[in-house]
Design a protein around this motif. Structure first.
Motif, PDB file in Angstrom:
ATOM      1  N   ARG A 248     -28.678   7.695   7.466  1.00 40.49           N
ATOM      2  CA  ARG A 248     -29.193   7.811   8.835  1.00 40.49           C
ATOM      3  C   ARG A 248     -28.157   7.407   9.878  1.00 40.49           C
ATOM      4  N   GLY A 249     -27.070   6.832   9.443  1.00 38.58           N
ATOM      5  CA  GLY A 249     -26.061   6.365  10.377  1.00 38.58           C
ATOM      6  C   GLY A 249     -26.428   5.082  11.080  1.00 38.58           C
ATOM      7  N   THR A 250     -27.468   4.391  10.591  1.00 40.79           N
ATOM      8  CA  THR A 250     -27.921   3.168  11.257  1.00 40.79           C
ATOM      9  C   THR A 250     -27.174   1.920  10.778  1.00 40.79           C
ATOM     10  N   HIS A 251     -26.242   2.077   9.861  1.00 41.23           N
ATOM     11  CA  HIS A 251     -25.441   0.947   9.392  1.00 41.23           C
ATOM     12  C   HIS A 251     -24.499   0.436  10.478  1.00 41.23           C
ATOM     13  N   VAL A 252     -24.346   1.213  11.559  1.00 43.56           N
ATOM     14  CA  VAL A 252     -23.380   0.840  12.606  1.00 43.56           C
ATOM     15  C   VAL A 252     -23.789  -0.440  13.335  1.00 43.56           C
ATOM     16  N   THR A 253     -25.027  -0.880  13.177  1.00 39.88           N
ATOM     17  CA  THR A 253     -25.476  -2.121  13.820  1.00 39.88           C
ATOM     18  C   THR A 253     -25.261  -3.335  12.920  1.00 39.88           C
ATOM     19  N   HIS A 254     -24.796  -3.114  11.684  1.00 38.22           N
ATOM     20  CA  HIS A 254     -24.603  -4.224  10.754  1.00 38.22           C
ATOM     21  C   HIS A 254     -23.462  -5.112  11.254  1.00 38.22           C
ATOM     22  N   PRO A 255     -23.618  -6.438  11.179  1.00 34.86           N
ATOM     23  CA  PRO A 255     -22.576  -7.338  11.703  1.00 34.86           C
ATOM     24  C   PRO A 255     -21.235  -7.221  10.979  1.00 34.86           C
ATOM     25  N   GLN A 256     -21.226  -6.664   9.776  1.00 33.40           N
ATOM     26  CA  GLN A 256     -19.977  -6.521   9.026  1.00 33.40           C
ATOM     27  C   GLN A 256     -19.344  -5.136   9.187  1.00 33.40           C
ATOM     28  N   TYR A 257     -19.902  -4.348  10.079  1.00 32.67           N
ATOM     29  CA  TYR A 257     -19.364  -3.005  10.359  1.00 32.67           C
ATOM     30  C   TYR A 257     -18.326  -3.092  11.470  1.00 32.67           C
ATOM     31  N   GLU A 258     -17.223  -2.349  11.301  1.00 39.25           N
ATOM     32  CA  GLU A 258     -16.149  -2.334  12.289  1.00 39.25           C
ATOM     33  C   GLU A 258     -15.600  -0.906  12.388  1.00 39.25           C
ATOM     34  N   ARG A 259     -15.272  -0.468  13.599  1.00 42.52           N
ATOM     35  CA  ARG A 259     -14.809   0.904  13.820  1.00 42.52           C
ATOM     36  C   ARG A 259     -13.607   0.916  14.756  1.00 42.52           C
ATOM     37  N   HIS A 260     -12.618   1.737  14.389  1.00 46.34           N
ATOM     38  CA  HIS A 260     -11.439   1.915  15.216  1.00 46.34           C
ATOM     39  C   HIS A 260     -11.200   3.412  15.383  1.00 46.34           C
ATOM     40  N   ARG A 261     -10.830   3.831  16.591  1.00 46.03           N
ATOM     41  CA  ARG A 261     -10.543   5.238  16.847  1.00 46.03           C
ATOM     42  C   ARG A 261      -9.057   5.383  17.138  1.00 46.03           C
ATOM     43  N   VAL A 262      -8.372   6.135  16.274  1.00 44.74           N
ATOM     44  CA  VAL A 262      -6.909   6.204  16.339  1.00 44.74           C
ATOM     45  C   VAL A 262      -6.444   7.629  16.062  1.00 44.74           C
ATOM     46  N   ARG A 263      -5.172   7.862  16.326  1.00 40.14           N
ATOM     47  CA  ARG A 263      -4.566   9.153  15.981  1.00 40.14           C
ATOM     48  C   ARG A 263      -3.886   9.104  14.622  1.00 40.14           C
ATOM     49  N   ARG A 264      -3.524   7.906  14.167  1.00 40.63           N
ATOM     50  CA  ARG A 264      -2.790   7.767  12.911  1.00 40.63           C
ATOM     51  C   ARG A 264      -3.105   6.407  12.303  1.00 40.63           C
ATOM     52  N   VAL A 265      -3.296   6.383  10.993  1.00 41.09           N
ATOM     53  CA  VAL A 265      -3.567   5.125  10.307  1.00 41.09           C
ATOM     54  C   VAL A 265      -2.916   5.145   8.930  1.00 41.09           C
ATOM     55  N   THR A 266      -2.358   4.010   8.550  1.00 40.79           N
ATOM     56  CA  THR A 266      -1.879   3.818   7.180  1.00 40.79           C
ATOM     57  C   THR A 266      -2.767   2.765   6.532  1.00 40.79           C
ATOM     58  N   VAL A 267      -3.340   3.112   5.377  1.00 39.56           N
ATOM     59  CA  VAL A 267      -4.236   2.217   4.649  1.00 39.56           C
ATOM     60  C   VAL A 267      -3.529   1.759   3.384  1.00 39.56           C
ATOM     61  N   THR A 268      -3.357   0.449   3.252  1.00 34.57           N
ATOM     62  CA  THR A 268      -2.741  -0.144   2.067  1.00 34.57           C
ATOM     63  C   THR A 268      -3.742  -1.082   1.418  1.00 34.57           C
ATOM     64  N   GLY A 269      -3.875  -0.989   0.097  1.00 32.07           N
ATOM     65  CA  GLY A 269      -4.800  -1.840  -0.632  1.00 32.07           C
ATOM     66  C   GLY A 269      -4.482  -1.780  -2.111  1.00 32.07           C
ATOM     67  N   PRO A 270      -4.941  -2.785  -2.878  1.00 29.12           N
ATOM     68  CA  PRO A 270      -4.588  -2.865  -4.297  1.00 29.12           C
ATOM     69  C   PRO A 270      -5.475  -1.982  -5.179  1.00 29.12           C
ATOM     70  N   ASP A 271      -4.852  -1.227  -6.067  1.00 29.54           N
ATOM     71  CA  ASP A 271      -5.567  -0.510  -7.130  1.00 29.54           C
ATOM     72  C   ASP A 271      -6.707   0.370  -6.607  1.00 29.54           C
ATOM     73  N   VAL A 272      -6.486   1.042  -5.496  1.00 29.15           N
ATOM     74  CA  VAL A 272      -7.491   1.941  -4.944  1.00 29.15           C
ATOM     75  C   VAL A 272      -6.898   3.334  -4.816  1.00 29.15           C
ATOM     76  N   VAL A 273      -7.668   4.323  -5.240  1.00 27.62           N
ATOM     77  CA  VAL A 273      -7.288   5.722  -5.098  1.00 27.62           C
ATOM     78  C   VAL A 273      -8.127   6.327  -3.981  1.00 27.62           C
ATOM     79  N   GLY A 274      -7.486   6.995  -3.035  1.00 25.68           N
ATOM     80  CA  GLY A 274      -8.197   7.609  -1.929  1.00 25.68           C
ATOM     81  C   GLY A 274      -8.772   8.968  -2.312  1.00 25.68           C
ATOM     82  N   TYR A 275     -10.025   9.215  -1.903  1.00 32.70           N
ATOM     83  CA  TYR A 275     -10.694  10.497  -2.110  1.00 32.70           C
ATOM     84  C   TYR A 275     -11.085  11.064  -0.755  1.00 32.70           C
ATOM     85  N   ALA A 276     -10.825  12.358  -0.553  1.00 34.03           N
ATOM     86  CA  ALA A 276     -11.208  13.010   0.704  1.00 34.03           C
ATOM     87  C   ALA A 276     -11.796  14.373   0.397  1.00 34.03           C
TER      88      ALA A 276
END
Length: 298
Positions: A248-276
């Protein structure tokens, strides 16, 4: 009957296995509809994904007016690699499981003829919709890149041989919930670096993935921006409780939710494979950039 003088040349690329055979059935009703409208249709069906991509690229190189795909988001993703930044328009007859791109266009996989008629009308009037794409290296995607708990589940599910369908993902989710802990990420957001722990990081070009999970609620496909969504650490019980809100998209009110709007992002993290778009894009780090107006939709 020969094509009309104003006929368009359409390559119709089908995933026959989409939706447990729904793809082939949809193709068989859409193809004569397009031909009856006077268009010249080249029906294509690859032996596998690599062959299908080769056929799509050959059709674009040949100068077809449109590449129409019959299938799910994976088939759309394949077609994007052929049409992105070209003058060839993309048409869609949704027939897969997820169909998040079709959902954006208001297309119902239960009505392939309506999708065909939309394409016919667009070809006749010239009315098109141009959307952004997200680019990772030389690959494009239309919806969301998952790079956290959801990606870990996808990786486990893809390694399972049984069962088939949604149940495989349900079992993979339960298996991962037993041991999953928050991950340490480094995000470079338009040059600004942030270090944080999170359950998942998602990079949305569009709002939804996975058959209607609106993780990037509010993301638009035509604003020249990516929506980077972070779900910061929550308990496993809270993660399960929050999951239905994604539809429903209502998770956006959760206190642990965070959103950033950007043109470019690099995501680094351990042992994670990205799926798109449901496709494996590779292990982190991954850099995603928005390519405004990269593809034209019928």
């Amino acid at each position: 009957m020969p094509p009309r003088r104003d006929a368009r040349h359409i390559a119709l690329l089908t995933n026959p296995a989409a939706g447990k055979g729904r793809g082939r059935a949809a193709r068989d009703v859409v193809l004569p509809r397009l031909e009856a409208a006077g268009h010249a249709v080249r029906s294509l069906e690859g032996r596998d994904a690599d062959h299908a991509l080769e056929l799509a690229r050959e059709a674009v190189a040949d100068g077809v007016d449109a590449l129409a795909v019959v299938g799910g988001d994976g088939m759309v993703n394949l077609a994007l690699q052929a049409v992105a930044t070209s003058r060839v328009a993309l048409g869609l007859v949704p027939a897969g499981t997820g169909n998040d791109v079709g959902r954006h266009l208001g297309l119902d996989r239960r009505d392939p003829l309506a999708a065909a008629d939309r394409m016919i009308a667009s070809l006749a009037t010239g009315r098109r919709e141009r959307i952004d794409l997200a680019r990772v290296g030389e690959r494009y995607y239309a919806t969301v890149m998952a790079a956290g708990f959801d990606a870990v589940v996808n990786e486990r599910a893809n390694a399972m041989r049984w069962p088939r369908g949604q149940m495989r993902y349900n079992l993979a989710t339960l298996a991962e919930l037993r041991t999953f802990t928050p991950l340490d990420y480094v995000l470079e957001l338009d040059g600004e670096t942030r270090r944080l722990a999170a359950m998942l990081v998602a990079v949305g070009n569009g709002p939804s993935f996975g058959g209607g999970l609106r993780i990037a609620e509010g993301a638009r496909l035509d604003d020249g921006l990516l929506d980077v969504v972070v779900i910061k650490p929550v308990s496993k019980v809270e993660l399960v409780r929050t999951y239905p809100k994604l539809f429903r998209g209502t998770h956006v009110t959760h206190p642990q939710y965070e959103r950033h709007r950007v043109r470019r992002v690099t995501v680094t993290g351990p042992d994670v494979v990205g799926y798109a778009d449901g496709e494996r894009f590779g292990p982190l780090p991954l850099t995603v950039e928005c390519v405004p107006g990269a593809v034209e939709l019928l």
